[in-house]
Design an enzyme around this catalytic site. Structure first.
Site, PDB file in Angstrom:
ATOM      1  CG  MET A 165     -12.238  -2.587   3.817  1.00  0.00           C
ATOM      2  SD  MET A 165     -10.598  -2.122   3.168  1.00  0.00           S
ATOM      3  CE  MET A 165      -9.932  -1.113   4.506  1.00  0.00           C
ATOM      4  CG  HIS A 189      -9.389   0.388  -1.675  1.00  0.00           C
ATOM      5  ND1 HIS A 189      -8.997   0.176  -0.377  1.00  0.00           N
ATOM      6  CD2 HIS A 189     -10.755   0.351  -1.662  1.00  0.00           C
ATOM      7  CE1 HIS A 189     -10.071   0.021   0.392  1.00  0.00           C
ATOM      8  NE2 HIS A 189     -11.138   0.143  -0.369  1.00  0.00           N
ATOM      9  CG  MET A 200     -11.476   3.430   0.612  1.00  0.00           C
ATOM     10  SD  MET A 200     -10.314   3.408   1.989  1.00  0.00           S
ATOM     11  CE  MET A 200      -8.779   3.597   1.080  1.00  0.00           C
ATOM     12  CG  HIS A 216      -3.900  -1.411  -2.009  1.00  0.00           C
ATOM     13  ND1 HIS A 216      -4.922  -2.241  -2.429  1.00  0.00           N
ATOM     14  CD2 HIS A 216      -4.460  -0.538  -1.146  1.00  0.00           C
ATOM     15  CE1 HIS A 216      -6.053  -1.892  -1.824  1.00  0.00           C
ATOM     16  NE2 HIS A 216      -5.795  -0.860  -1.048  1.00  0.00           N
ATOM     17  CB  SER A 237      -0.915   0.015   1.222  1.00  0.00           C
ATOM     18  OG  SER A 237      -1.605   1.244   1.292  1.00  0.00           O
ATOM     19  CG  ASP A 254      -6.454  -2.484   2.709  1.00  0.00           C
ATOM     20  OD1 ASP A 254      -5.516  -2.221   3.492  1.00  0.00           O
ATOM     21  OD2 ASP A 254      -6.917  -1.659   1.907  1.00  0.00           O
ATOM     22  CG  ASP A 295      -5.472   2.785   0.195  1.00  0.00           C
ATOM     23  OD1 ASP A 295      -6.405   1.993  -0.003  1.00  0.00           O
ATOM     24  OD2 ASP A 295      -4.448   2.480   0.836  1.00  0.00           O
ATOM     25  CG  MET A 326      -8.711   7.526   1.182  1.00  0.00           C
ATOM     26  SD  MET A 326      -8.069   7.586   2.861  1.00  0.00           S
ATOM     27  CE  MET A 326      -6.616   6.548   2.694  1.00  0.00           C
TER      28      MET A 326
END
Length: 211
Positions: free
Chosen positions: A137, A66, A68, A33, A8, A171, A35, A37
């Site tokens: 998660m 990913h 979010m 990975h 990540s 994760d 993220d 957001m």
């Protein structure tokens, strides 16, 4: 089943992203990975498509993005163009799940669904025939460095029994210790942030996580 590691980048040194990506390559990471957001779906803000596009220019490992975010459907095109290979979004989002999956696949990307720790795994069942991966998660999404929530493991076990060949990702709080618990439950794709990037030897840590 092959075990895969997806470091990540949330835990990496953002001032030296190319160097951090090279560590992942040296450790034979299977995925990267990323993220994303929005400060709304989760109480934090991270990177967007332009940063991912810049990283893609210096990395050949598949990008595991990913989302979010509250309305992923609005941004699927942007992330595909930026270089996403797999796009994961949440069952708890505001976008239509079927439409979002269809959009991801129509643009040549793999679709994946995620569930938060307290969301039943059955929420993904209607969509399994079109998913390349499911993310369970093991922390509340939004911040790195949290502790692994072992109570989520029955969901992994249930899904593995239902789908023997599906990639099941976990994760949050993945360490050399907790990865063993996740493997026993049936997970085979491990997102590891702090465990990799705070390690004195990231290459060795990635190899040990695959174990």
């Amino acid at each position: 089943m092959k075990y895969k590691v997806s470091p990540s980048m949330l835990a990496s040194d953002y001032a030296n992203l190319e160097k951090e990506l090279k560590k992942c390559e040296q450790g034979n990471a299977d995925l990267i990975h990323l993220d994303v957001m929005d400060g709304h779906f989760v109480p934090n803000i991270s990177i967007g498509a332009p940063v991912i596009a810049a990283m893609k220019k210096v990395c050949d490992i598949p990008f595991d993005v990913h989302l979010m975010i509250s309305e992923p459907l609005k941004y699927i095109d942007d992330f595909v163009k930026a270089g996403a290979d797999i796009i994961t979004f949440h069952t708890e989002c505001d976008s239509d799940i079927n439409e979002t999956i269809d959009r991801i696949i129509s643009l040549g990307c793999k679709a994946s669904l995620a569930v938060k720790p307290n969301t039943p795994i059955s929420e993904v069942y209607p969509y399994l025939d079109r998913l390349s991966m499911v993310l369970v998660m093991t922390v509340e999404p939004g911040f790195g460095g949290q502790s692994f929530m072992e109570f989520t493991m029955p969901k992994v076990k249930e899904l593995r029994e239902k789908c023997p060949l599906l990639d099941i990702q976990v994760d949050g709080g993945v360490t050399l210790k907790t990865v063993k618990i996740a493997k026993q439950a049936g997970a085979n794709v491990f997102v590891a942030g702090s465990a990799v990037f705070k390690s004195e030897n990231p290459k060795e840590t990635i190899m040990q996580l695959k174990g």
